[in-house]
Scaffold this active site. Structure first.
Site, PDB file in Angstrom:
ATOM      1  CE  LYS A  77      -3.753   2.058   2.750  1.00  0.00           C
ATOM      2  NZ  LYS A  77      -4.622   1.880   3.940  1.00  0.00           N
ATOM      3  CB  SER A 152      -7.957   3.702   3.066  1.00  0.00           C
ATOM      4  OG  SER A 152      -7.089   3.070   3.984  1.00  0.00           O
ATOM      5  CB  SER A 176      -8.048   0.653   5.884  1.00  0.00           C
ATOM      6  OG  SER A 176      -8.737   1.862   5.783  1.00  0.00           O
TER       7      SER A 176
HETATM    8  N1  GLN Z   1     -12.966   3.802   6.692  1.00  0.00           N
HETATM    9  C1  GLN Z   1     -12.202   4.182   7.830  1.00  0.00           C
HETATM   10  C2  GLN Z   1     -11.825   5.640   7.741  1.00  0.00           C
HETATM   11  O1  GLN Z   1     -12.146   6.231   6.778  1.00  0.00           O
HETATM   12  C3  GLN Z   1     -11.001   3.298   7.955  1.00  0.00           C
HETATM   13  C4  GLN Z   1      -9.702   3.863   7.536  1.00  0.00           C
HETATM   14  C5  GLN Z   1      -8.525   3.001   7.824  1.00  0.00           C
HETATM   15  O2  GLN Z   1      -8.620   1.952   8.443  1.00  0.00           O
HETATM   16  N2  GLN Z   1      -7.365   3.496   7.423  1.00  0.00           N
HETATM   17  O3  GLN Z   1     -11.240   6.195   8.627  1.00  0.00           O
END
Ligand code: GLN
Length: 476
Positions: A77, A152, A176
């Protein structure tokens, strides 16, 4: 043609001489090229990967003992540093920035013979649930290209889903890794907070962030965890606990104790088909001789608000370093003074969602509102940790959906951030409490999309979590 099912099978084939690491890299480079429109990879290190593969083949043929991840092809990532390679957190503000060191997790992979194939698209600074907040544009879900892959770590999920690398790394601050794994029909593991070093992981919310693993099967994920977990002098929050040989401890004949919450299944936001499939699975586990019991859980409605108060607060502080002075993008517009320079750089450098979160975080930390928001959210976090501690006195796992719905249509939730945040209801709990959690791809919805079952375990109980996941996936 090269075909991949697991690291074990790949290593067996290498041993027999049926395939080579070079052929494997060639296969993935070709596949990435053929599916460019999915937009999963940001950059592919094709030449480097081919060179490394040739070297590994040569060493293996010369009888040099192979590493645990010999020739295993991994995607990262775009928030995980790899020395001398560009990294941007999918943000304009880190334009043309090159990592000057590798994350400890990456060093561990390389030390065991892994080949890093490229960096993967994601939501900017890992903020989002759809991979639509990226300076490189959206990623498509390979199961239905009109839908999002989740976020994400959307690129990391699609790279494994579409067969563009063997395994990939993501980061999980509030879901994420698990949510995109759920949306794409693959395995996604978020280990215990402090199990894998965060050194070299671009920070979003430091008391929540954890590197996670995407794979097609449990043994692959277990092996990667085994390689990356453990003490690191560069991360003061890392655990010093010994690392079990996760990949050798998989066993399918144990009986476990599962807790579930009626509150989760009766929540107004959940797709009834998902609720019923997971409940059915729980009943099935009971029939198979496991203990499955209901536990009262009255905190569910508070987890998303607390998560967004605390993470945005931490993000507003973490992201203050991107000011145009030290690294990355810097405005070239005429500026009146230093404050104006910061304003112009940060206004143009960050995307909409990141700016929204910096402002929200600054607000909840501001003198007049600190107690009303930040302190309260911390209290909820403490209550949640206490409640979860109690649950794990009597149970091995909490069984939940990963997401209340299957993958959204592209653009569907972009104008409604609250609706988007609320969809994190089942994942953020694990990050608030620092416990490990996994999404296991067990179901296909009547709309054709895959989705998973989520299990959470007590801190550092990845061994049982992987054992039960292996059992469930094998019985699918
Ligand atoms: N969807 C969550 C957010 O927008 C998770 C993000 C993550 O785990 N980096 O914060």
């Amino acid at each position: 043609m090269f075909q991949y099912s697991s690291i074990e099978q790949y290593h067996a084939q290498l041993k027999e001489g049926n395939v080579s690491c070079l052929q494997a890299v060639q296969h993935y480079v070709w596949s990435i090229d053929a599916t460019k429109h999915l937009n999963a990879f940001i950059e592919v290190y094709a030449n480097e990967a081919l060179e490394k593969a040739a070297l590994l083949d040569k060493e293996r043929k010369a009888g040099i003992p192979i590493g645990k991840l010999h020739g295993v092809i991994v995607g990262l990532k775009d928030v995980i540093c790899y020395k001398n390679h560009r990294i941007s957190a999918a943000s304009n503000i880190l334009q043309n920035f090159t990592s000057i060191y590798s994350a400890t997790a990456v060093e561990s992979l390389l030390a065991q013979g892994a080949i890093i194939l490229g960096n993967l698209n994601c939501d900017e600074f890992a903020m989002g649930s759809t991979n639509e907040n990226s300076t490189y544009g959206k990623v498509l879900n390979a199961a239905d290209e009109s839908r999002v892959p989740g976020g994400s770590s959307g690129g990391s999920a699609v790279a494994v889903q579409a067969g563009l690398c063997m395994v990939s790394l993501g980061s999980d601050t509030g879901g994420s890794v698990r949510q995109p794994a759920d949306f794409c029909g693959i395995v996604g593991l978020k280990p215990t907070y402090g199990r894998i070093s965060r050194y070299g992981l671009i920070a979003y919310a430091s008391s929540f962030d954890q590197i996670g693993i995407f794979g097609n099967n449990i043994p692959d994920v277990a092996l990667l965890l085994e390689v990356m977990a453990g003490a690191d002098d560069f991360d003061s929050t890392i655990s010093q606990r010994e690392v079990p040989a996760y990949s050798k401890l998989l066993s399918r004949d144990k009986k476990f104790r599962f807790a579930y919450f009626d509150e989760a299944f009766n929540h107004p936001g959940i797709d009834p088909e998902i609720a019923s499939a997971i409940k059915k699975k729980a009943e099935h586990l009971k029939k198979e001789g496991h203990v499955v019991e209901k536990v009262d859980f009255d905190l569910l409605d508070y987890v998303v608000p607390s998560y967004y108060v605390l993470t945005t607060a931490e993000a507003s502080s973490n992201l203050s370093r991107y000011d145009g002075v030290k690294f990355g993008y810097r405005t070239d517009a005429p500026v009146a003074d230093l404050t104006d320079f910061y304003n112009q750089t940060r206004s143009a450098g960050f995307g909409r969602e990141v700016k929204r979160r910096i402002m929200l975080g600054t607000f909840v930390l501001s003198a007049g509102y600190y107690d009303a928001y930040f302190t309260r959210a911390q209290k909820v976090r403490k209550l949640l940790i206490d409640k979860i501690d109690l649950i794990f006195r009597d149970f091995d796992f909490i069984i939940l959906p990963t997401s209340p719905v299957t993958a959204f249509k592209a653009g569907e939730k972009m104008d409604d951030p609250i609706a988007m945040y609320l969809a994190d209801i089942y994942t953020v709990m694990a990050n608030l409490a620092g416990i490990p959690a996994i999404s296991i791809p067990l179901f296909i919805h009547s709309n054709g999309m895959p989705y998973g079952l989520q299990l959470m375990a007590n801190k550092f109980n990845e061994v049982s979590l992987l054992q039960v996941s292996d059992l469930l996936l094998a019985a699918k």
